[in-house]
Design a protein around this motif. Structure first.
Motif, mmCIF file in Angstrom:
data_model
loop_
_atom_site.group_PDB
_atom_site.id
_atom_site.type_symbol
_atom_site.label_atom_id
_atom_site.label_comp_id
_atom_site.label_asym_id
_atom_site.label_seq_id
_atom_site.Cartn_x
_atom_site.Cartn_y
_atom_site.Cartn_z
ATOM 1 N N UNK A 171 0.820 -1.227 0.000
ATOM 2 C CA UNK A 171 0.000 0.000 0.000
ATOM 3 C C UNK A 171 0.839 1.255 0.000
ATOM 4 N N UNK A 172 1.902 1.292 0.801
ATOM 5 C CA UNK A 172 2.711 2.514 0.895
ATOM 6 C C UNK A 172 3.871 2.521 -0.091
ATOM 7 N N UNK A 173 4.290 1.348 -0.541
ATOM 8 C CA UNK A 173 5.436 1.275 -1.451
ATOM 9 C C UNK A 173 6.779 1.328 -0.733
ATOM 10 N N UNK A 174 6.778 1.273 0.595
ATOM 11 C CA UNK A 174 8.015 1.350 1.378
ATOM 12 C C UNK A 174 8.325 0.020 2.040
ATOM 13 N N UNK A 175 9.616 -0.187 2.327
ATOM 14 C CA UNK A 175 9.943 -1.407 3.057
ATOM 15 C C UNK A 175 9.753 -1.188 4.548
ATOM 16 N N UNK A 176 9.362 -2.279 5.213
ATOM 17 C CA UNK A 176 9.098 -2.238 6.638
ATOM 18 C C UNK A 176 10.381 -2.567 7.340
#
Length: 114
Positions: A109-114
């Motif tokens: 959803x955000x396109x970022x890595x966690x």
């Protein structure tokens, strides 16, 4: 431009180097009472997407029906060597492994890595 070669007769263009790995998403479910399958927010078309990892160090998500690129994930410093959609508690995620000796968990959803 690279091509995630023919999947069921479709071509997916966009990578700038060789595609090394790919995974097909679980089927999207729009039924709120369905506890087995959960929807992935970015899925369009017939409910399936493909994610692909490449030597261009990116991960891309493709709509299978339209062959359009839906998202691109950047962050690995080396080639993306393995990729897998999350399941169960990890819905809306992609797990990737890279030649830079890292493993990343990505939030679709955000396109970022966690």
């Amino acid at each position: 431009m690279g091509c995630l070669n023919s999947f069921m007769g479709y071509f997916f263009y966009g990578h700038e180097n060789a595609v090394w790995c790919a995974d097909v998403s679980p089927l999207q479910s729009n039924n709120e009472n369905d506890n087995i399958m959960k929807s992935i927010v970015v899925i369009g078309g017939n409910g399936y997407t493909i994610c692909s990892g490449s030597f261009d160090k990116t991960i891309r998500i493709w709509d299978i029906e339209t062959t359009k690129q839906l998202n691109i994930f950047k962050g690995h410093k080396g080639y993306v060597m393995s990729i897998k959609y999350g399941s169960n508690e990890l819905i809306n995620t992609i797990l990737s492994g890279s030649s830079d000796n890292s493993v990343c968990l990505w939030d679709i959803r955000s396109g970022h890595h966690l």
